[in-house]
Design a protein around this motif. Structure first.
Motif, short mmCIF file in Angstrom:
data_model
loop_
_atom_site.label_atom_id
_atom_site.label_comp_id
_atom_site.label_asym_id
_atom_site.label_seq_id
_atom_site.Cartn_x
_atom_site.Cartn_y
_atom_site.Cartn_z
N ASP A 1 0.85 -1.19 0.00
CA ASP A 1 0.00 0.00 0.00
C ASP A 1 0.88 1.24 0.00
O ASP A 1 1.97 1.24 0.59
N SER B 1 -0.85 4.70 -0.19
CA SER B 1 -1.64 5.91 0.05
C SER B 1 -1.29 6.55 1.39
O SER B 1 -1.11 5.85 2.40
N TYR C 1 -5.61 6.68 5.27
CA TYR C 1 -5.91 5.37 5.84
C TYR C 1 -7.42 5.14 5.86
O TYR C 1 -7.96 4.41 5.04
N GLU C 2 -8.13 5.80 6.75
CA GLU C 2 -9.56 5.56 6.91
C GLU C 2 -10.33 5.82 5.62
O GLU C 2 -11.28 5.12 5.30
N SER D 1 -9.04 5.88 2.45
CA SER D 1 -8.31 5.46 1.27
C SER D 1 -9.07 4.39 0.49
O SER D 1 -9.34 3.30 1.01
N ARG E 1 -6.54 1.45 -0.44
CA ARG E 1 -6.34 0.52 0.68
C ARG E 1 -7.55 -0.38 0.88
O ARG E 1 -7.42 -1.57 1.19
N GLU E 2 -8.73 0.19 0.72
CA GLU E 2 -9.95 -0.61 0.87
C GLU E 2 -9.95 -1.77 -0.14
O GLU E 2 -10.22 -2.92 0.21
N ASP F 1 3.71 -1.30 3.98
CA ASP F 1 2.98 -0.05 3.98
C ASP F 1 4.00 1.05 3.73
O ASP F 1 4.70 1.49 4.65
N ALA G 1 3.53 4.34 5.80
CA ALA G 1 3.88 4.25 7.22
C ALA G 1 5.38 4.07 7.42
O ALA G 1 5.96 4.58 8.37
#
Length: 215
Positions: free
Chosen positions: A8, A10, A13-14, A16, A19-20, A42, A45
């Motif tokens: 990933d 992006s 996070y929530e 994205s 990511r989903e 990631d 991160a």
């Protein structure tokens, strides 16, 4: 057992979408290979360093001539290449940033493309299936006003096939900003449909690849 490399990139996070969708791909893959291995990176991160002179020189010169910095740089590149080589299947999630890919993903490509190993006609990863989830905030498909601004899938297709010799497939959820941008309010239905199709495509592609690499 089969191995999946999940990447990933992006910064979100929530919210994205990329990511989903990679998460859906991974979940389906794991359901088909419950005893398999998943290597996860990631890149947002834990960003990789950009390719440096030490990393370039180290890949082109004998090991016994390397400085400590060159040894360290090559060790990182080799570790990343090991991950890619170990994987039977790769899924990469990326948003479009300013018409192109996040710098953290470009850093991964630069690090992992090693002359005499993963790069070129004798690439050790030639033919490896890579599914890229490329999320775009607007519409950049054929016939749209901004079609010529699309450098995300166009770059990744050339880089992953031309450099690594991989087999590349794309899942492209578009118009991901429609629900947060008032100017795109009339595109919400199209955005929802694109996102739903991306979810469905992730399941289908993961299941197909899982069957291809069944134990």
């Amino acid at each position: 057992m089969a191995t999946l490399l999940h990447i990933d990139s992006s910064a979100l996070y929530e919210n994205s979408v990329s990511r989903e969708v990679t998460g859906i791909f991974r979940k389906e893959w794991e359901s088909q290979h419950p005893g398999g291995t998943v290597i996860y990176r990631d890149l947002a991160a834990e960003p990789l360093p950009h390719l440096t002179e030490d990393g370039i020189v180290a890949a082109l010169t004998p090991v016994d001539t390397h400085t400590p910095a060159q040894t360290e740089a090559l060790a990182l590149r080799s570790a990343l290449a090991d991950e890619l080589e170990r994987a039977d299947v790769v899924v990469i999630g990326t948003p479009m940033y300013n018409f192109s890919l996040p710098s953290v993903l470009k850093a991964w490509i630069d690090q992992v493309a090693i002359v005499g190993r993963t790069l070129g006609e004798t690439s050790s990863v030639a033919g490896k299936p890579i599914t890229v989830v490329a999320a775009r905030g607007g519409g950049y498909g054929p016939g749209t006003p901004r079609e010529s601004y699309e450098f995300l899938t166009t770059y990744l297709e050339k880089a992953l096939t031309g450099l690594l010799g991989a087999e590349v497939d794309f899942i492209v959820p578009e118009l991901t900003l429609a629900r947060s941008q008032p100017a795109m309010a009339d595109l919400v239905d199209a955005a929802d449909a694109s996102r739903a199709k991306a979810r469905e495509d992730a399941v289908v592609k993961a299941k197909t690849l899982a069957a291809r690499f069944a134990a």
